[in-house]
Design a protein around this motif. Structure first.
Motif, short mmCIF file in Angstrom:
data_model
loop_
_atom_site.label_atom_id
_atom_site.label_comp_id
_atom_site.label_asym_id
_atom_site.label_seq_id
_atom_site.Cartn_x
_atom_site.Cartn_y
_atom_site.Cartn_z
N ARG A 458 0.83 -1.21 0.00
CA ARG A 458 0.00 0.00 0.00
C ARG A 458 0.87 1.26 0.00
O ARG A 458 0.57 2.23 -0.70
N LEU A 459 1.95 1.23 0.78
CA LEU A 459 2.83 2.39 0.80
C LEU A 459 3.58 2.54 -0.51
O LEU A 459 3.74 3.65 -1.04
N SER A 460 4.04 1.43 -1.08
CA SER A 460 4.84 1.50 -2.31
C SER A 460 4.02 2.07 -3.47
O SER A 460 4.59 2.66 -4.40
N ALA A 461 2.70 1.91 -3.42
CA ALA A 461 1.84 2.41 -4.50
C ALA A 461 1.17 3.74 -4.15
O ALA A 461 0.38 4.25 -4.93
N LEU A 462 1.49 4.30 -2.98
CA LEU A 462 0.81 5.52 -2.53
C LEU A 462 1.11 6.69 -3.47
O LEU A 462 2.27 6.97 -3.77
N ALA A 463 0.08 7.37 -3.92
CA ALA A 463 0.24 8.54 -4.79
C ALA A 463 -0.94 9.47 -4.55
O ALA A 463 -2.03 9.04 -4.16
N ASN A 464 -0.70 10.74 -4.77
CA ASN A 464 -1.77 11.75 -4.69
C ASN A 464 -2.29 11.97 -6.09
O ASN A 464 -1.62 12.60 -6.91
N PRO A 465 -3.49 11.49 -6.42
CA PRO A 465 -3.96 11.56 -7.81
C PRO A 465 -4.22 12.97 -8.30
O PRO A 465 -4.29 13.20 -9.51
N VAL A 466 -4.35 13.92 -7.40
CA VAL A 466 -4.68 15.29 -7.82
C VAL A 466 -3.69 16.29 -7.25
O VAL A 466 -4.02 17.44 -6.99
N SER A 467 -2.44 15.86 -7.06
CA SER A 467 -1.42 16.80 -6.59
C SER A 467 -1.18 17.88 -7.62
O SER A 467 -1.14 17.62 -8.82
N ARG A 468 -1.03 19.11 -7.14
CA ARG A 468 -0.70 20.23 -8.02
C ARG A 468 0.76 20.62 -7.90
O ARG A 468 1.19 21.63 -8.46
N LEU A 469 1.56 19.83 -7.18
CA LEU A 469 3.00 20.02 -7.19
C LEU A 469 3.54 19.49 -8.52
O LEU A 469 3.22 18.37 -8.93
N VAL A 470 4.36 20.29 -9.19
CA VAL A 470 4.85 19.90 -10.50
C VAL A 470 5.84 18.76 -10.38
O VAL A 470 6.45 18.54 -9.34
N VAL A 471 5.99 18.02 -11.48
CA VAL A 471 7.02 17.00 -11.55
C VAL A 471 8.37 17.67 -11.29
O VAL A 471 8.65 18.76 -11.79
N ASP A 472 9.20 17.04 -10.50
CA ASP A 472 10.50 17.60 -10.12
C ASP A 472 10.38 18.83 -9.23
O ASP A 472 11.31 19.65 -9.18
N ALA A 473 9.25 18.99 -8.51
CA ALA A 473 9.19 20.06 -7.51
C ALA A 473 10.37 19.89 -6.56
O ALA A 473 11.09 20.85 -6.24
N VAL A 474 10.58 18.67 -6.10
CA VAL A 474 11.84 18.28 -5.49
C VAL A 474 12.49 17.28 -6.45
O VAL A 474 11.98 16.16 -6.63
N ARG A 475 13.55 17.72 -7.10
CA ARG A 475 14.23 16.86 -8.06
C ARG A 475 15.03 15.79 -7.34
O ARG A 475 15.76 16.07 -6.39
N VAL A 476 14.86 14.55 -7.79
CA VAL A 476 15.53 13.40 -7.17
C VAL A 476 16.59 12.88 -8.13
O VAL A 476 16.30 12.59 -9.30
N GLU A 477 17.82 12.76 -7.65
CA GLU A 477 18.91 12.18 -8.44
C GLU A 477 19.66 11.18 -7.57
O GLU A 477 20.00 11.48 -6.43
#
Length: 651
Positions: A458-477
């Motif tokens: 359940r945690l691994s699939a957790l997502a906010n379907p209507v988040s308005r934070l843009v992709v890469d709001a926090v960029r992950v590398e």
């Protein structure tokens, strides 16, 4: 992306007698100026504002020429006018340019004083043609009567600037004197005898209404506004910032029509292809589009549905939302709460408590989402299956639903009951997820193991379907040596002899607002670890970044038992407010150490309840008994992104 936005905003309320005063024009200009500063930013914006006494005919014309005239081929020029429109007799020398011999005009603050005149449509077209000649994209917004057949009015009060009765000589027209003369600082523009003065080039005109209609004022959050201006502001706030002009016209027309009667905004351009350009030529960067709530003929609905990932209600559990003013902050108490009752392809119907004014559009923020229990198919020995169901009925958390027969074909997990114990697998995968669960209390230990796997899934699939934070709001590398992967990617690393490989996770806030981020490690053996940061999450100011050094491991015992490769899911949770994910932690799954007694009740953390909607969502991955949502919980926008790391330890 264009270079700079040169904007000239003109708003006039304080007209001298006998011109009727207005109430919402200065508010319109203030709203547009604030919108541009927020969405375009000071670094890319050159803004001039003329209101009331400063909005003279000469000032408007000169600022058009010397300010908007600075726009180059890569720039955008915006002329925005909110005030009276009117009409004026056309000089006989120019009758061939105006079939009805009536000019359409903008009424400047000094237009009716001696020695001054209205700004005629032909003069404005000439000014704009000179601006557009550089190759810049030009937008003109006129929140006044379109053709001078009327002016802004409110309720039953008609705010009409009467036509100027004076006879006006053609020599007073900017750039249109028959001899081709022009005033100092104002470029001369040759007249095109078309009968309609529309400047050529890359321009778009957005007018408040049709020629036969009046432009009206409305009350928005206690302030007088032009219906067009209020709708335009809401349209930009309610999208990702880059709708086409066709999109803007559709949104604005629907908004205006819902507020007033007899007013239909119009868009005109010399080149039809301009209507497919982004609003303001793309000068407003793409930004997260807020989730909106509005009243439609079939009821209140949010503008996201099944195609956006909104889950359908699961029994009494459904998506819940807090409702705020469209342009306001989402801190403090909401105006109302909403619960999704039906999910359609493009939107979701909600029930609203308490009722709100249906004339307005509101902002909605998700506070809770339903999570399905993990479906477990039970096959094999019937006596063992019956004993397993009885153990599940007495479990306190009950994160799993046991099914048999045809339903088992759609299960997330499978349990085979055998004479020697229980074997847990995934459908289509023969290798057991964990060793066979046998011995005393094996039924309770199997349910415990299934619940631990369920929490992980359940945690691994957790997502906010209507988040308005843009992709890469926090960029992950994630970096190891010369290899770097971003969100959604997989990094493969390997032992060097007996030395485990090291890698670095970098998180960078790419937005202009503070954010909080947590790094959660979900291991292949169903462990969950949140210790990357001492407090669980880390604060990142605008442009700030942080790095975490980690080690990839295949434990000696696993390696000696034959495991040579493991995959970790590194989930980054980003939030607009601080949160603590540490209650999610669980050790690696080891069925030999699972207690055989009844499972301890897990209520999702602190008995007082989660401190925010994000913490509630995280807690809901651990239990189906979370309880009612606290009315005082803080509301965050949040999203999840994952990177996968595969660690190889060769034999």
């Amino acid at each position: 992306m264009p270079g700079r936005l040169y904007a000239l905003l003109v708003g006039i309320d304080a007209y001298p007698a006998p011109i009727p005063t207005l109430s919402g024009c200065v508010n319109d200009v203030a709203g547009m100026a604030g919108l541009l500063r927020e969405r375009v930013g000071d670094a890319a914006l050159d803004l001039v504002v003329l209101t009331d006494a400063d909005a003279t005919r000469s000032a408007v014309a000169e600022r058009c020429a010397d300010h908007l005239g600075r726009a180059g081929p890569e720039d955008v020029a915006l002329f925005y006018y909110s005030g009276h429109g009117s009409q004026q007799a056309t000089p006989e020398e120019l009758w061939d340019l105006e079939p009805d011999h009536r000019n359409e005009t903008l009424v400047c603050v000094d237009s009716r004083t001696e020695g001054s005149w209205d700004l005629v449509d032909k003069e404005l077209a000439g000014l704009l043609q000179a601006i557009a000649s550089s190759g810049c994209h030009t937008l003109v917004v006129l929140d006044c009567c379109h053709a001078g057949d009327g002016t802004r009015d409110a309720d039953d009060v008609v705010r009409l600037a009467p036509p100027d009765p004076r006879s006006r000589p053609a020599s007073t027209f900017l750039g249109l004197a028959p001899e081709g003369a022009s005033r100092p600082g104002i470029p001369a523009v040759s007249a095109t005898r078309t009968g309609r003065w529309t400047p050529a080039g890359r321009h778009v005109l957005l007018a408040a209404c049709r020629p036969s209609e009046t432009a009206k004022e409305v009350t928005v959050q206690g302030r007088q506004r032009g219906a067009l201006s209020a709708a335009l502001e809401a349209a930009v706030l309610g999208t990702d910032g880059r709708p086409s002009y066709r999109d803007v016209l559709r949104i604005v027309t629907a908004d205006v029509s819902s507020r007033v009667r007899g007013q239909h905004p119009q868009v005109e351009t010399a080149e039809a292809t301009e209507l497919d350009r982004p609003f303001l030529g793309g000068a407003i960067p793409a930004t997260p589009r807020p989730l909106t709530l509005s009243r439609l003929p079939d009821g209140w609905s949010i503008d996201s549905g099944a195609v956006h990932g909104v889950p359908a209600p699961i029994g009494d559990d459904t998506t819940e939302l807090a409702v705020y003013p469209l342009g306001g902050e989402t801190s403090g108490s909401p105006l109302a709460t909403a619960a999704v009752s039906r999910v359609l392809p493009d939107r979701s119907i909600v029930t609203l408590t308490p009722p709100l004014d249906p004339a307005f559009v509101y902002r909605a923020v998700v506070t809770s989402i339903p999570l399905k229990p993990v479906l477990v198919g039970v096959v094999g020995d019937s006596a063992g299956a019956a004993a397993l169901r009885e153990a599940a009925d007495h479990a306190d958390e009950a994160l799993v639903d046991l099914v048999e027969g045809a339903e088992a074909t759609d299960a997330d997990l499978l349990v085979e009951a055998t004479a020697g114990g229980f074997v847990i697998t995934r459908p289509g995968v023969t290798r057991p997820l964990v060793p066979v669960v046998d011995g005393a209390g094996r039924e309770e230990r199997t349910i415990r193991a299934l619940e631990q796997v369920a929490r992980w899934l359940r945690l691994s699939a957790l997502a906010n379907p209507v988040s308005r934070l843009v992709v890469d709001a926090v960029r992950v590398e994630v970096e190891a040596g010369t290899a770097t992967v971003r969100a959604g990617g997989t990094l493969t690393i390997a032992y060097a002899g007996s030395d485990p490989p090291r890698f670095t996770v970098r998180l960078a806030n790419t937005t202009a607002r503070p954010l909080w981020a947590a790094l959660i490690d979900l291991t292949e053996t169903y462990g969950i670890f949140t210790d990357a940061f001492p407090a669980g999450s880390v604060a990142l100011g605008p442009g700030e970044s942080t790095a975490v050094e980690l080690v990839g491991q295949v434990a000696d015992g696993q390696w000696q038992a034959g495991t040579v490769s493991l995959r970790d899911q590194l989930m980054v949770v980003t939030s607009t407010i601080e949160f603590d994910p540490r209650s999610l932690e669980q050790e690696e799954l080891d069925v030999s150490r699972m207690p055989s007694g009844p499972a301890a009740t897990n209520r999702g953390g602190d008995p007082a309840g989660p401190g925010s909607n994000l913490e509630r969502a995280l807690s809901s991955t651990r239990t189906r008994r979370l309880g009612p949502r606290a009315g005082t919980a803080a509301v965050a926008d949040w999203r999840t992104d994952s990177v996968f790391v595969v660690t190889n330890r060769p034999r």
